[in-house]
Each structure stands twice: as structure tokens, then as C-alpha cells.
Design an enzyme around this catalytic site. Structure first.
Site, PDB file in Angstrom:
ATOM      1  N   TYR A 166     -11.947  -4.387  -3.451  1.00  0.00           N
ATOM      2  CA  TYR A 166     -11.002  -5.320  -2.658  1.00  0.00           C
ATOM      3  C   TYR A 166     -12.079  -6.531  -2.126  1.00  0.00           C
ATOM      4  O   TYR A 166     -12.497  -6.507  -1.060  1.00  0.00           O
ATOM      5  CB  TYR A 166     -10.456  -4.648  -1.453  1.00  0.00           C
ATOM      6  CG  TYR A 166      -9.516  -3.516  -1.544  1.00  0.00           C
ATOM      7  CD1 TYR A 166      -9.197  -3.304  -2.903  1.00  0.00           C
ATOM      8  CD2 TYR A 166      -9.123  -2.723  -0.621  1.00  0.00           C
ATOM      9  CE1 TYR A 166      -8.171  -2.114  -3.079  1.00  0.00           C
ATOM     10  CE2 TYR A 166      -8.241  -1.410  -0.659  1.00  0.00           C
ATOM     11  CZ  TYR A 166      -7.939  -1.426  -1.952  1.00  0.00           C
ATOM     12  OH  TYR A 166      -6.759  -0.368  -2.305  1.00  0.00           O
ATOM     13  N   HIS A 214     -10.582   5.884  -7.247  1.00  0.00           N
ATOM     14  CA  HIS A 214      -9.612   4.890  -7.115  1.00  0.00           C
ATOM     15  C   HIS A 214      -8.537   4.881  -8.262  1.00  0.00           C
ATOM     16  O   HIS A 214      -7.312   4.691  -7.944  1.00  0.00           O
ATOM     17  CB  HIS A 214     -10.218   3.630  -6.952  1.00  0.00           C
ATOM     18  CG  HIS A 214      -9.371   2.486  -6.595  1.00  0.00           C
ATOM     19  ND1 HIS A 214      -9.858   1.519  -5.899  1.00  0.00           N
ATOM     20  CD2 HIS A 214      -7.975   2.376  -6.183  1.00  0.00           C
ATOM     21  CE1 HIS A 214      -8.696   0.616  -5.490  1.00  0.00           C
ATOM     22  NE2 HIS A 214      -7.922   1.362  -5.729  1.00  0.00           N
ATOM     23  N   SER A 238       1.546   0.513  -0.809  1.00  0.00           N
ATOM     24  CA  SER A 238       2.743  -0.505  -1.006  1.00  0.00           C
ATOM     25  C   SER A 238       4.094   0.235  -0.571  1.00  0.00           C
ATOM     26  O   SER A 238       5.163   0.297  -1.126  1.00  0.00           O
ATOM     27  CB  SER A 238       2.717  -0.817  -2.389  1.00  0.00           C
ATOM     28  OG  SER A 238       1.480  -1.616  -2.794  1.00  0.00           O
ATOM     29  N   PRO A 239       4.147   0.778   0.633  1.00  0.00           N
ATOM     30  CA  PRO A 239       5.386   1.584   1.117  1.00  0.00           C
ATOM     31  C   PRO A 239       6.552   0.463   1.310  1.00  0.00           C
ATOM     32  O   PRO A 239       7.499   0.935   1.393  1.00  0.00           O
ATOM     33  CB  PRO A 239       4.928   2.183   2.518  1.00  0.00           C
ATOM     34  CG  PRO A 239       3.789   1.113   3.102  1.00  0.00           C
ATOM     35  CD  PRO A 239       3.032   0.694   1.736  1.00  0.00           C
ATOM     36  N   GLY A 299       6.113  -5.895   0.260  1.00  0.00           N
ATOM     37  CA  GLY A 299       6.510  -6.919   1.269  1.00  0.00           C
ATOM     38  C   GLY A 299       8.241  -6.960   0.816  1.00  0.00           C
ATOM     39  O   GLY A 299       8.741  -7.670   1.491  1.00  0.00           O
ATOM     40  N   LEU A 303      10.692  -5.004   0.650  1.00  0.00           N
ATOM     41  CA  LEU A 303      11.646  -4.292   1.682  1.00  0.00           C
ATOM     42  C   LEU A 303      11.699  -4.846   2.929  1.00  0.00           C
ATOM     43  O   LEU A 303      12.625  -4.310   3.651  1.00  0.00           O
ATOM     44  CB  LEU A 303      11.313  -2.885   1.662  1.00  0.00           C
ATOM     45  CG  LEU A 303      11.484  -1.939   0.284  1.00  0.00           C
ATOM     46  CD1 LEU A 303      10.710  -0.704   0.174  1.00  0.00           C
ATOM     47  CD2 LEU A 303      12.992  -1.830   0.267  1.00  0.00           C
TER      48      LEU A 303
END
Length: 326
Positions: free
Chosen positions: A57, A130, A208-209, A213, A215
Site C-alpha cells: 500500500y 496477500h 471493500s464492504p 464507496g 454503497l
């Protein structure tokens, strides 16, 4: 807020975890380091105790230097390192438009040493592979993880974007504590792993629940992302005109239920999964402290099984295309 056990370990965390990636990577120009540190420390004050980062990251600061998310996280958590579960990952290098994988034993060990230095700690609570490396058998990776646990450099390990076969083979050598796979109302293709996690006693960490973005309902056009510099989201299918239309159709149903609980669509996207499964931890992230507070409060939203079924019935009629690495 309920606590979630990590695998079969003695580690427990709050139901909502913190994804740290967006402060440095894939969501625009990195947040200035001092500001990011304040955000991460504020998150701890809010109640977050599960911090997720990764070796790969990174972003480019305005002055051209590299922003390493692990360095930011490591500096931020120093005052409360022992109070949180710290997770990082190895095995992925971003190469322009593709990822390169390396989970060789030598690379795992060198990656961990680099991560420990950047994180300013002598151990990692959860160390993730990962991505599965097609060149390295899962048994080999699992054996290295077993050695690292015995050496005290990691407490437990996990796999991100795991398949069932790979997971079972790895777990047979060294018990896997968590998997971290994409999961949201718009990305349910890993639901076949839920029974496997229950069988093996593995916690499911959902990245990424909120479908990057989508939702939240906050983005109604690609223009909402500004210039898009270092921001991967405008190219994702959920932000096409068709994708936004489908998302809004889903949110109409979600928000009717949300109003009964005084919950936003973003909170509902998290409450939906943690009420559906008692072994799942979503890890949303944000650069806004108010959003972090709101996300965390979703852990207190209690949905009935009938309400979850209403949402699932709507989802069963829809076909979403979403994309986005982590």
C-alpha cells in the site's frame, strides 16, 4: 458492540475493523502523514482495535516521495500498540496495470523484516498472504507461517482472496486464523466460503464492504471523484452510468429498512453482513473522522433475519459488476 473471535485464537476484536489502505493508496493523492496519523489515532479513540495495512500500500506524495502506509500506521499506533490487533500482508507488488506475486520462503521472510521495521514493532498479530502465488504450493507458505509463529514474529496468519482448495491445503499444515476476501452486498461471489469458515473455525475479514464507496450512495457520477489522480475508483464498473443506476435501485430497498433503525445506507451495508454472520469483520476505511465514527456505530445496528432476507431477495434479482484491488 459484540466482539468477534479471530479464528480459534484468544484474540477478540470489535465487529467493525479499520482498513488503512485509502490513506496512502488507490484513493487519490495520499493524505499528508501528520494528518493521517491524527486520523488513525482518532480511530482508536472511537473504538477501532483491528488495523489492516499491507506492504504494497503505497502512493506518491506531492513532493514525489513514496508514502508507505505501513510507516504511517506504525507511527500512529505507537501509543496503543498493545491494545490493537495489527495486520499486514506480503506477496504482492504493483506493476503498473498488473500485480506480481512472490510467496517464496525467502521473500516472505524479507518482506516481514521490512514490514516490522516500517511498523516499528517486533511482531505482527495477523500476517496475510496477500494473493495466492501460482508458483508456490500452499503447504510451503503454511510451513513458513508455522515457523514464524514459533519464532514469535507473528501471532497468527491469514490468506487474502483465498479459494477453498488452497485454504484447506494450507490450513492442514498450519491453522489459518482469518481470510480476507472481497465481500459486500454487490460482491457475494465468495459466499461459498462461509460454510468452510464455519467448519474450520476461520474468521472472514471483508474488504471493500461498501463496494469501494458505491454503497454509501455518495457518488452519483465519476465527476464526484475530482481529477482522479492516483484514484482507482472512477474506472470501476460500479461507477459507470449503469452501475450507479443499479446501486440506487438496491439502496431504495436498503434505505427503507435503514430508516427504521435510523441507519444510513453506509451503516446498513456493514450491519447487513455482521448480522448475517457472527464470524465476519468488515474493514471499511475513510479519511474523514466523522465517517469513521458513523462506520463504527454500524456495529450497534441490529437487523432481524426477515430484514436481512428482504435485502438478500432483492440482491438475488440483481447482477452487479464491481472491481477494485486492495
Amino acid at each position: 458492540m459484540k466482539r468477534v473471535q479471530l479464528g480459534k485464537t484468544d484474540m477478540y476484536v470489535n465487529a467493525i475493523g479499520l482498513g488503512c489502505m485509502g490513506l496512502s493508496h488507490a484513493s487519490g493523492v495520499p493524505t499528508p502523514k501528520e494528518e493521517a496519523i491524527k486520523i488513525l489515532r482518532a480511530a482508536h479513540d472511537i473504538g477501532y482495535d483491528f488495523y489492516d495495512t499491507a506492504e504494497c500500500y503505497t502512493g506518491v506524495n506531492p513532493d514525489g516521495t513514496i508514502n508507505y502506509n505501513e510507516e504511517v500506521v506504525g507511527e500512529a499506533i505507537k501509543p496503543f500498540r498493545e491494545d490493537i490487533i495489527l495486520c499486514t500482508k506480503f506477496g504482492v507488488t504493483h506493476k503498473g496495470d498488473h500485480l506480481e506475486f512472490d510467496s517464496s520462503p525467502e521473500k516472505i521472510r524479507s518482506s516481514l523484516e521490512g514490514s516490522l521495521k516500517r511498523l516499528q514493532t517486533d511482531y505482527v498479530d495477523i500476517y496475510y498472504q496477500h494473493r495466492m502465488d501460482p508458483k508456490v504450493e500452499p503447504e510451503i507458505v503454511a510451513n513458513v507461517m508455522k515457523e514464524l509463529i514459533e519464532e514469535g514474529k507473528i501471532k497468527a496468519w491469514g490468506i487474502s482472496e483465498a479459494s477453498e482448495d488452497y485454504l484447506r491445503r494450507a490450513h492442514a499444515v498450519c491453522p489459518v486464523t482469518v481470510i480476507e476476501n472481497r465481500y459486500s452486498m454487490m460482491a457475494r461471489w465468495h459466499e461459498n466460503l462461509m460454510p468452510v469458515c464455519q467448519e474450520l473455525g476461520i474468521t472472514y475479514v471483508a474488504f471493500s464492504p461498501m463496494a469501494n464507496g458505491a454503497l454509501t450512495g455518495a457518488y452519483q457520477s465519476k465527476k464526484d471523484f475530482g481529477t482522479g489522480e492516483q484514484d482507482f475508483r472512477p474506472s470501476m464498473p460500479q461507477y459507470s452510468d449503469e452501475g450507479i443506476k443499479k446501486t440506487n435501485e438496491l439502496l431504495e430497498v436498503v434505505n427503507v429498512i435503514g430508516e427504521k433503525h435510523q441507519a444510513t445506507s453506509a451503516q446498513m451495508s456493514l450491519a447487513w453482513m455482521i448480522n448475517k454472520y457472527d464470524f465476519i469483520i468488515p474493514i471499511p476505511g475513510s479519511r474523514k473522522i466523522e465517517r469513521l465514527k458513523s462506520n463504527f456505530e454500524s456495529g450497534n445496528v441490529e437487523l432481524s433475519q426477515d430484514e436481512i432476507k428482504t435485502i438478500d431477495d432483492k440482491l438475488d434479482t440483481m447482477d452487479f459488476k464491481v472491481f477494485g484491488g486492495h
